[in-house]
Design a protein around this motif. Structure first.
Motif, PDB file in Angstrom:
ATOM      1  N   ARG A   1     -39.083  28.095  -4.312  1.00  0.00           N
ATOM      2  CA  ARG A   1     -39.640  28.593  -3.153  1.00  0.00           C
ATOM      3  C   ARG A   1     -40.886  28.091  -2.862  1.00  0.00           C
ATOM      4  N   GLN A   2     -41.907  28.056  -3.926  1.00  0.00           N
ATOM      5  CA  GLN A   2     -43.167  27.319  -3.550  1.00  0.00           C
ATOM      6  C   GLN A   2     -43.052  25.981  -3.093  1.00  0.00           C
ATOM      7  N   ARG A   3     -42.161  25.233  -3.784  1.00  0.00           N
ATOM      8  CA  ARG A   3     -41.908  23.875  -3.314  1.00  0.00           C
ATOM      9  C   ARG A   3     -41.410  23.729  -1.883  1.00  0.00           C
ATOM     10  N   ALA A   4     -40.778  24.891  -1.316  1.00  0.00           N
ATOM     11  CA  ALA A   4     -40.429  24.886   0.173  1.00  0.00           C
ATOM     12  C   ALA A   4     -41.615  25.316   1.030  1.00  0.00           C
ATOM     13  N   TYR A   5     -42.376  26.202   0.521  1.00  0.00           N
ATOM     14  CA  TYR A   5     -43.614  26.496   1.477  1.00  0.00           C
ATOM     15  C   TYR A   5     -44.690  25.269   1.405  1.00  0.00           C
ATOM     16  N   VAL A   6     -44.698  24.551   0.261  1.00  0.00           N
ATOM     17  CA  VAL A   6     -45.519  22.987   0.403  1.00  0.00           C
ATOM     18  C   VAL A   6     -45.172  22.111   1.233  1.00  0.00           C
ATOM     19  N   ALA A   7     -43.730  22.161   1.121  1.00  0.00           N
ATOM     20  CA  ALA A   7     -42.922  21.203   2.150  1.00  0.00           C
ATOM     21  C   ALA A   7     -43.229  21.491   3.598  1.00  0.00           C
ATOM     22  N   MET A   8     -43.145  22.942   3.851  1.00  0.00           N
ATOM     23  CA  MET A   8     -43.380  23.462   5.277  1.00  0.00           C
ATOM     24  C   MET A   8     -44.991  22.924   5.740  1.00  0.00           C
ATOM     25  N   VAL A   9     -45.847  23.043   4.911  1.00  0.00           N
ATOM     26  CA  VAL A   9     -47.176  22.557   5.220  1.00  0.00           C
ATOM     27  C   VAL A   9     -47.432  21.160   5.329  1.00  0.00           C
ATOM     28  N   LEU A  10     -46.667  20.486   4.473  1.00  0.00           N
ATOM     29  CA  LEU A  10     -46.916  18.993   4.476  1.00  0.00           C
ATOM     30  C   LEU A  10     -46.059  18.238   5.737  1.00  0.00           C
ATOM     31  N   CYS A  11     -45.180  19.091   6.105  1.00  0.00           N
ATOM     32  CA  CYS A  11     -44.325  18.589   7.338  1.00  0.00           C
ATOM     33  C   CYS A  11     -45.210  18.861   8.518  1.00  0.00           C
ATOM     34  N   GLN A  12     -46.124  19.629   8.526  1.00  0.00           N
ATOM     35  CA  GLN A  12     -47.045  19.743   9.722  1.00  0.00           C
ATOM     36  C   GLN A  12     -47.713  18.621  10.134  1.00  0.00           C
ATOM     37  N   GLU A  13     -47.900  17.664   8.837  1.00  0.00           N
ATOM     38  CA  GLU A  13     -48.521  16.314   9.176  1.00  0.00           C
ATOM     39  C   GLU A  13     -49.926  16.301   9.580  1.00  0.00           C
ATOM     40  N   THR A  14     -50.564  17.281   9.098  1.00  0.00           N
ATOM     41  CA  THR A  14     -51.987  17.292   9.330  1.00  0.00           C
ATOM     42  C   THR A  14     -52.789  16.543   8.197  1.00  0.00           C
ATOM     43  N   ASP A  15     -53.952  15.920   8.758  1.00  0.00           N
ATOM     44  CA  ASP A  15     -54.971  15.111   7.710  1.00  0.00           C
ATOM     45  C   ASP A  15     -55.514  16.160   6.581  1.00  0.00           C
ATOM     46  N   TYR A  16     -55.531  17.333   6.753  1.00  0.00           N
ATOM     47  CA  TYR A  16     -56.227  18.127   6.142  1.00  0.00           C
ATOM     48  C   TYR A  16     -55.261  19.333   5.636  1.00  0.00           C
ATOM     49  N   VAL A  17     -55.045  19.585   4.260  1.00  0.00           N
ATOM     50  CA  VAL A  17     -54.130  20.581   3.948  1.00  0.00           C
ATOM     51  C   VAL A  17     -54.850  21.601   2.779  1.00  0.00           C
ATOM     52  N   LEU A  18     -54.755  22.819   3.308  1.00  0.00           N
ATOM     53  CA  LEU A  18     -55.505  23.806   2.373  1.00  0.00           C
ATOM     54  C   LEU A  18     -54.341  24.686   1.760  1.00  0.00           C
ATOM     55  N   LEU A  19     -54.372  24.761   0.280  1.00  0.00           N
ATOM     56  CA  LEU A  19     -53.686  25.571  -0.305  1.00  0.00           C
ATOM     57  C   LEU A  19     -54.210  26.586  -1.236  1.00  0.00           C
ATOM     58  N   ASP A  20     -53.962  27.758  -1.012  1.00  0.00           N
ATOM     59  CA  ASP A  20     -54.524  28.777  -1.711  1.00  0.00           C
ATOM     60  C   ASP A  20     -53.859  29.259  -2.968  1.00  0.00           C
ATOM     61  N   GLU A  21     -54.077  29.035  -4.027  1.00  0.00           N
ATOM     62  CA  GLU A  21     -53.438  29.294  -5.309  1.00  0.00           C
ATOM     63  C   GLU A  21     -51.807  29.137  -5.352  1.00  0.00           C
ATOM     64  N   PRO A  22     -51.524  27.584  -5.261  1.00  0.00           N
ATOM     65  CA  PRO A  22     -50.085  27.270  -5.121  1.00  0.00           C
ATOM     66  C   PRO A  22     -49.378  27.523  -6.382  1.00  0.00           C
ATOM     67  N   LEU A  23     -50.162  27.394  -7.536  1.00  0.00           N
ATOM     68  CA  LEU A  23     -49.375  27.791  -8.799  1.00  0.00           C
ATOM     69  C   LEU A  23     -49.250  29.180  -9.066  1.00  0.00           C
ATOM     70  N   ASN A  24     -49.640  29.984  -8.227  1.00  0.00           N
ATOM     71  CA  ASN A  24     -49.481  31.595  -8.460  1.00  0.00           C
ATOM     72  C   ASN A  24     -48.023  31.657  -8.850  1.00  0.00           C
ATOM     73  N   ASN A  25     -47.725  32.490  -9.918  1.00  0.00           N
ATOM     74  CA  ASN A  25     -46.277  32.841 -10.579  1.00  0.00           C
ATOM     75  C   ASN A  25     -45.426  31.655 -10.922  1.00  0.00           C
ATOM     76  N   LEU A  26     -46.269  30.525 -11.249  1.00  0.00           N
ATOM     77  CA  LEU A  26     -45.290  29.350 -11.578  1.00  0.00           C
ATOM     78  C   LEU A  26     -45.683  29.297 -13.218  1.00  0.00           C
ATOM     79  N   ASP A  27     -44.407  28.959 -13.938  1.00  0.00           N
ATOM     80  CA  ASP A  27     -44.819  28.650 -15.366  1.00  0.00           C
ATOM     81  C   ASP A  27     -45.317  27.286 -15.338  1.00  0.00           C
ATOM     82  N   ILE A  28     -45.831  26.901 -16.637  1.00  0.00           N
ATOM     83  CA  ILE A  28     -46.461  25.660 -16.950  1.00  0.00           C
ATOM     84  C   ILE A  28     -45.622  24.329 -16.436  1.00  0.00           C
TER      85      ILE A  28
END
Length: 251
Positions: free
Chosen positions: A141-168
Motif C-alpha cells: 500500500r505504501q508503494r502505491a501511495y509513493v507511485a501516486m505522488v511520483l505519477c504527479q511528475e513534479t520536480d519536488y516530492v515531499l514525503l512525510d515518514e514514508p517508512l512508517n509501519n514498514l519492517d526493515i
C-alpha cells in the motif's frame, strides 16, 4: 531550490517552530531528521502548503508557495502525508491515477495511462494494479501511495515518514526506490525519516531539526559525526565508517 526565509509556526507559548532560514538544493534526497516533536513534519507540510505559516516566506523553484495558485503548485510540488484516508475500494491503478489529476482533471488521456504504467512498473506494482487497497499489505500500500505522488511528475516530492509501519526489509526496498527515482527522474525528494541510518545510507543531504530549529544541514558526511548526532538526539551516538558506509550506533 527550496528556500525558507524567516519561517515560523506558533502553536502556543511553549511550542514553536522557527524562525527557520534554509536553502535546500535541487536534486537528490534531503532527509529531515531529529527527535520526536522537533518540527520535521511541520516544516515539510508548510513547504507543501498543507499548513499555513505564521511568518516568513517559502519559495520552491522561485514560486512563492503562499501566493501560487493551487492548480499551478500541484505541477511543482507533490506531497505524501503520514495519514492517508483513501477509500479502500479503490484499485491500485485508480489510486496511482490520482497523481494525474492536476493535468487530466479526472479525464485520463492515452498519455496519462502511459505515465501511470511507468510508475506502476517502477514501483513493481503492475501485477497488483487491479487489487483493491484493502487487499494489500502495508508495504504494498505504501508503494502505491509513493507511485501516486511520483505519477504527479513534479520536480519536488515531499514525503512525510514514508517508512512508517514498514519492517526493515520493506523500508530498505522503499528507500532504494526513492534513491532511484531521484536519479532516474531527476526529482528533488524531501523526506522525513526517524532512522538516522536510513538517512546516512540513502540521502544526499541531512537537515537536522531540534526544538523547532535547524541545528545542522549539509552533505551526509558533514552531519554524520558522533558529537553532532549525540547533541541532536540527546543520547550517546558513535558513528562508525564501515564497509556499507557511515553507521550510527546508539549506546
Amino acid at each position: 531550490m527550496i528556500k525558507l526565509s524567516h519561517v515560523r509556526k506558533n502553536y502556543n507559548d511553549e511550542v514553536n517552530v522557527g524562525p527557520v532560514d534554509l536553502e535546500i538544493p535541487d536534486g537528490g534526497i534531503t532527509a529531515l531528521v531529529g527527535p520526536n516533536g522537533a518540527g520535521k513534519s511541520t516544516l515539510l507540510t508548510m513547504i507543501g502548503r498543507l499548513l499555513d505559516m505564521d511568518e516568513g516566506s517559502i519559495e520552491v523553484a522561485h514560486f512563492d508557495v503562499a501566493k501560487t495558485k493551487s492548480k499551478d503548485l500541484a505541477k511543482i510540488i507533490s506531497v505524501l502525508r503520514q495519514e492517508n484516508h483513501f477509500i479502500t475500494k479503490l484499485t491500485v491503478r485508480q489510486l496511482v491515477g490520482f497523481g494525474r489529476f492536476p493535468y487530466s482533471h479526472g479525464r485520463l488521456t492515452a498519455e496519462d495511462e502511459e505515465i501511470i504504467d511507468r510508475y506502476l512498473d517502477f514501483l513493481n506494482l503492475t501485477e497488483l494494479e487491479d487489487r483493491y487497497l484493502e487487499q494489500l499489505s502495508g508495504g504494498q500500500r505504501q508503494r502505491a501511495y509513493v507511485a501516486m505522488v511520483l505519477c504527479q511528475e513534479t520536480d519536488y516530492v515531499l514525503l512525510d515518514e514514508p517508512l512508517n509501519n514498514l519492517d526493515i526489509a520493506h523500508s530498505v526496498q522503499m528507500m532504494k526506490h526513492l534513491h532511484r527515482a531521484a536519479r532516474e527522474f531527476g526529482r528533488t525528494i524531501i523526506v522525513v525519516l526517524h532512522d538516522i541510518n536510513f538517512a546516512a545510507r540513502y540521502a544526499d543531504y541531512v537537515c537536522a531539526v531540534k526544538d523547532g530549529a535547524i541545528v545542522e544541514f549539509g552533505p551526509v558526511a558533514e552531519v554524520m559525526e558522533s558529537e553532532k548526532l549525540s547533541e541532536i538526539f540527546g543520547t550517546d551516538i558513535e558513528v562508525i565508517d564501515g564497509p556499507w558506509g557511515l553507521l550510527a550506533c546508539y549506546h
